[in-house]
Design an enzyme around this catalytic site. Structure first.
Site, PDB file in Angstrom:
ATOM      1  N   ARG A 230       0.710  -1.003   0.175  1.00 24.08           N
ATOM      2  CA  ARG A 230       0.107   0.152   0.208  1.00 24.08           C
ATOM      3  C   ARG A 230       0.915   1.389   0.148  1.00 24.08           C
ATOM      4  O   ARG A 230       1.799   1.158   0.835  1.00 24.08           O
ATOM      5  CB  ARG A 230      -0.965   0.233   1.436  1.00 24.08           C
ATOM      6  N   GLU A 259      -2.152   8.245  -6.109  1.00 27.06           N
ATOM      7  CA  GLU A 259      -2.202   7.458  -7.479  1.00 27.06           C
ATOM      8  C   GLU A 259      -3.242   8.179  -8.457  1.00 27.06           C
ATOM      9  O   GLU A 259      -4.382   8.398  -8.018  1.00 27.06           O
ATOM     10  CB  GLU A 259      -2.266   5.996  -7.263  1.00 27.06           C
ATOM     11  N   HIS A 278       0.681   0.228 -10.095  1.00 25.54           N
ATOM     12  CA  HIS A 278      -0.293  -0.622  -9.194  1.00 25.54           C
ATOM     13  C   HIS A 278      -0.538  -2.145  -9.880  1.00 25.54           C
ATOM     14  O   HIS A 278      -1.711  -2.238 -10.297  1.00 25.54           O
ATOM     15  CB  HIS A 278      -1.416   0.351  -8.848  1.00 25.54           C
TER      16      HIS A 278
END
Length: 529
Positions: A230, A259, A278
């Site tokens: 994370r 993000e 990601h």
């Protein structure tokens, strides 16, 4: 039943729902009022990370039975609101665990051998063979920060490739770590100092946010760090500085504080960072797996069958529930207090029932006690998955009952232990259903389990309580209630204080500096903390 899907999932999941006879409606990229309108008639909602499933969604969706998260993280789902509205929340972790572990291993090799940098140079027509000298992982030490499901898989894969494994995880048992082949340490800095490569696999919680900053990165001197867990666990500015200043040999990062990663992020400029957008769970197998697993759980919920990965759906006989319901919170609170008082890694948890409660089906109460113990471990732990968390982390759980109790109609005791050391916390209900903590180890107390609590052990001497009260007053902290107990005259005493706000570290240090005070522990029960 109507299933609303608001984030794209693999067709296999949609097909499974249709084959089961349910209507499937897709409404991608809806938010705000449009989302509330779309979900109004839905019986199930399937999302990924792009949909904010908040209180307003549950208010609007009166016929909602289940929210299925096609993936592992449920940061975007208000689980408390779901529970209040009687809606099951279920995720699909297993396919993503495998994919994330493989991506982590790939990122380690990529950064250790400068594969992306060398490829980029060659793609530009440069034969930069002499500029990249790689690092072999064989014989090196891997530091795993967070030895949960993903961390365990990464450790196993790299152990097989010749790496030594050292791990930091305050909530996994030494026995479980040994089974995986990891040397478990009690200190994060120790783990990083021993590691050549560190990989992060913790959830993002208030405790882990910013867990690895300038000091921790310095402990990993000349090593590599990888984060596929994370964003926000590693401080990105500190990481960029450590790379720019050659404190670290490199970093491989898949997740970020913001993000998409902003174009002006200093991580772009170091030349020693492998960055991916990601992608850890982005494999065909994982996407198909999470879609079908999520769909299967929706179908099960519609059929009133067990939901495999339900995060908030306790099951108990309807007629028995009123008798055990008050003790669910008692057990949860006793577990929280025991875990926060215990100085060490929890290897075993025993939940004991005495009196009338011992005649009931207490599986849900035991699970709630485990939830209290493990809550600092994983932010999504609850009464449904607490037993699985204990099993995954190698914590022994025992449950015992006896119909007799000396002082109360019913009593719940939660004991946490490790290697002969233990803490036991007992709770019960007083008239009117008021919960009380009535014993901590051998000390009889009458503590209201609420908000901020300070537990002090001290010598049974005149003036100690006055000293503590004065110190709290001078710090501007009001005492809402207190209870003092002692084993023998002149022996050890314990005082439990209910406070209006948490004590500072400076205040706790001041208290412990007094030779009469042997221990102070701040307990946060979260209700108004």
């Amino acid at each position: 039943m109507l299933v609303l899907v608001t984030d794209p999932i693999a067709d296999a999941g949609l097909e499974l729902l249709a084959e089961a006879g349910h209507e499937v409606e897709t409404a991608y990229d809806v938010e705000g009022d449009a989302l509330l309108d779309a979900v109004a008639d839905a019986n199930a909602l399937i999302v990924r990370s792009g949909t904010d499933v908040n209180e307003a969604v549950f208010e609007a969706a009166e016929d909602l039975v289940i929210v299925g998260r096609a993936g592992i993280g449920v940061d975007n789902i208000d689980i408390d609101a779901a529970t209040d509205h009687g809606v099951i929340v279920a995720n699909a972790p297993d396919p993503n665990v495998r994919a994330t572990a493989e991506h982590t291993v790939g990122m380690i090799f990529a950064v250790a051998r400068s594969i992306p940098q060398a490829h980029a140079r060659l793609a530009q027509g440069e034969w930069a063979k002499g500029e990249y000298m790689g690092t072999e992982v064989n014989g090196k030490t891997l530091g795993v920060v967070g030895l949960g499901r993903v961390g365990q898989q990464v450790a196993k894969k790299l152990d097989a490739l010749g790496m030594d494994i050292v791990a930091f995880d305050p909530y996994i048992s030494a026995e479980r770590a040994e089974q995986i082949g990891a040397d478990l340490v009690d200190d994060l800095t120790d783990c990083l100092e021993r590691a050549d490569v560190a990989t992060v696999h913790t959830p993002l919680t208030p405790d882990t946010e910013g867990l690895i900053g300038e000091t921790e990165l310095a402990a990993l001197e000349d090593g590599f760090i990888v984060n596929c867990a994370r964003g926000g666990i590693i401080e990105e500015d500190a990481l960029a500085a450590a790379l720019a200043d050659d404190v670290l040999a490199g970093a491989a990062i898949d997740v970020f504080e913001e993000e998409p990663l902003p174009a002006d992020s200093p991580l772009h400029d170091t030349g020693k960072a492998v960055l991916t957008p990601h992608l850890a769970a982005s494999t065909h197998a994982a996407q198909k797996g999470v879609a079908t697993l999520t769909a299967e759980q929706v179908v099960a919920a519609f059929a009133n069958e067990p939901v495999l990965n339900a995060l908030n759906a306790p099951s108990v006989d309807e007629s028995a529930f009123p008798r055990i319901e008050p003790y669910i919170e008692v057990a949860d609170t006793a577990g929280k207090i025991a875990a926060q008082l215990f100085d060490g890694r929890v290897e075993a948890v025993e939940v004991t029932y005495e009196g009338d409660i011992a005649d009931e089906d207490v599986d849900l109460v035991t699970a709630s006690a485990l939830k209290g113990v493990f809550e600092p471990l994983e932010w999504q732990v609850n009464a449904v998955n607490a037993n699985q968390v204990a099993e995954d982390r190698g914590v022994d759980v025992t449950e015992s009952k006896r119909q007799q109790t000396e002082d109360f109609q019913s009593l719940v005791r939660v004991t946490v232990s490790n290697n002969g050391e233990s803490i036991a916390v007992e709770g019960t209900l007083f008239a009117g259903g008021d919960a009380r903590i009535v014993r901590i180890d051998e000390h009889r107390v009458d503590a209201i389990p609420h908000g901020h609590m300070l537990v002090a052990r001290n010598k049974d001497e005149p003036g100690v309580i006055g000293f503590i009260g004065t110190a709290l007053g001078e710090a501007g902290i009001n005492i809402a209630g207190m209870f003092n107990a002692r084993e023998t005259i002149g022996g050890e005493a314990m005082t439990v204080y209910n406070l209006d706000e948490p004590p500072t570290e400076e205040l706790l240090d001041r208290l412990i500096e007094d030779s009469r005070v042997t221990e102070t522990r701040y307990i946060s029960l979260g209700d108004d903390a």
